[in-house]
Enzyme design. Structure first.
Site, PDB file in Angstrom:
ATOM      1  N   ASN A   1       0.848  -1.186   0.000  1.00  0.00           N
ATOM      2  CA  ASN A   1       0.000   0.000   0.000  1.00  0.00           C
ATOM      3  C   ASN A   1       0.887   1.241   0.000  1.00  0.00           C
ATOM      4  O   ASN A   1       1.820   1.340   0.794  1.00  0.00           O
ATOM      5  CB  ASN A   1      -0.915   0.029   1.230  1.00  0.00           C
TER       6      ASN A   1
ATOM      7  N   SER B   1      -4.797   0.095  -2.840  1.00  0.00           N
ATOM      8  CA  SER B   1      -5.256   1.405  -2.384  1.00  0.00           C
ATOM      9  C   SER B   1      -6.479   1.193  -1.511  1.00  0.00           C
ATOM     10  O   SER B   1      -7.363   0.399  -1.853  1.00  0.00           O
ATOM     11  CB  SER B   1      -5.617   2.311  -3.570  1.00  0.00           C
ATOM     12  N   GLU B   2      -6.529   1.903  -0.348  1.00  0.00           N
ATOM     13  CA  GLU B   2      -7.582   1.589   0.624  1.00  0.00           C
ATOM     14  C   GLU B   2      -8.987   1.904   0.155  1.00  0.00           C
ATOM     15  O   GLU B   2      -9.959   1.484   0.771  1.00  0.00           O
ATOM     16  CB  GLU B   2      -7.303   2.262   1.972  1.00  0.00           C
ATOM     17  N   ASN B   3      -9.114   2.642  -0.947  1.00  0.00           N
ATOM     18  CA  ASN B   3     -10.464   2.876  -1.458  1.00  0.00           C
ATOM     19  C   ASN B   3     -10.967   1.731  -2.331  1.00  0.00           C
ATOM     20  O   ASN B   3     -12.046   1.819  -2.911  1.00  0.00           O
ATOM     21  CB  ASN B   3     -10.543   4.208  -2.219  1.00  0.00           C
TER      22      ASN B   3
END
Length: 228
Positions: free
Chosen positions: A39, A62-64
């Protein structure tokens, strides 16, 4: 009675040349192994994706909700429906997948990421991380997914300028800003050096220094003893 005009003493010439942000990103990219799930945090760390060797498979998260993120698109080819957590346009590599935000955070919290690369306001000599709030009354706190990444990733790398605009070291004996994670940082990539951090609080180990830098100068700028 006349007085001689006051003149300021010019600052001594700096003997070292700090790395640029792209050079820092390239150093991080070199240290990411084949097959790693990684990440890249908001800000400087997003540059790392542009420097990964094309012959090395690294799966960017990606955290989204993206797994398999590629480098930034060429100017004019941006798809604003495809962005990372920092709202920057990205590309997808072959085999990439999209998922719900909750599933993405489950990957982070469940220990499924090998490395995360984060920015920081401060890193303590024992690896404590402060990167979401300076504590200033007018500052806007922005923790995002940093706490989840700091506690969930197998290795936490930090990419940051070594000094503040006021010339103070961001590598500190003890963080004075609110913490993001405790004893979590494994390595710091600054514009002056690449430094390994030890959770036992022993002297950080310098792996590499920018051109013209020496250990004594780096230790002085960092206000702590460093070892080679």
């Amino acid at each position: 009675m006349s007085t001689a005009p006051q003149t300021s003493t010019p600052a001594p010439a700096r003997a070292y040349t700090p790395w640029s942000r792209d050079q820092m990103a390239a150093l991080v990219a070199q240290d990411i192994p084949e097959g790693a799930f990684v990440n890249l945090g908001i800000g400087q760390p997003t540059l790392v994706g542009n420097h990964l060797p094309p012959d090395r498979e690294v799966i960017l998260h990606s955290e989204n909700g993206i797994l398999g993120m590629g480098p930034a698109p060429a100017k004019g080819e941006e798809d604003w429906d495809l962005i990372n957590a920092g709202k920057q346009p990205v590309t997808l590599l072959k085999g990439a997948s999209l998922c719900h935000h909750a599933d993405s955070f489950a990957m982070m919290r469940g220990g499924h990421l090998d490395i995360c690369v984060l920015g920081a306001f401060q890193v303590a000599r024992n690896g404590d991380l402060a990167n979401w709030h300076t504590g200033a009354p007018d500052a806007v706190p922005a923790v995002g997914g940093a706490m989840d990444l700091a506690s969930g990733a197998k290795a936490v790398y930090v990419m940051m300028e070594h000094l503040t605009k006021q010339g103070q070291s961001k590598l500190v004996e003890r963080c004075t800003y609110p913490l993001t994670g405790i004893a979590c940082v494994k390595r710091v990539y600054s514009d002056l050096a690449v430094i390994d951090i030890h959770a036992d609080g022993s002297a950080p180990t310098v792996r590499k220094m920018c051109p013209g830098m020496d250990l004594a100068t780096l230790s002085r700028l960092s206000a702590m003893t460093l070892q080679a």
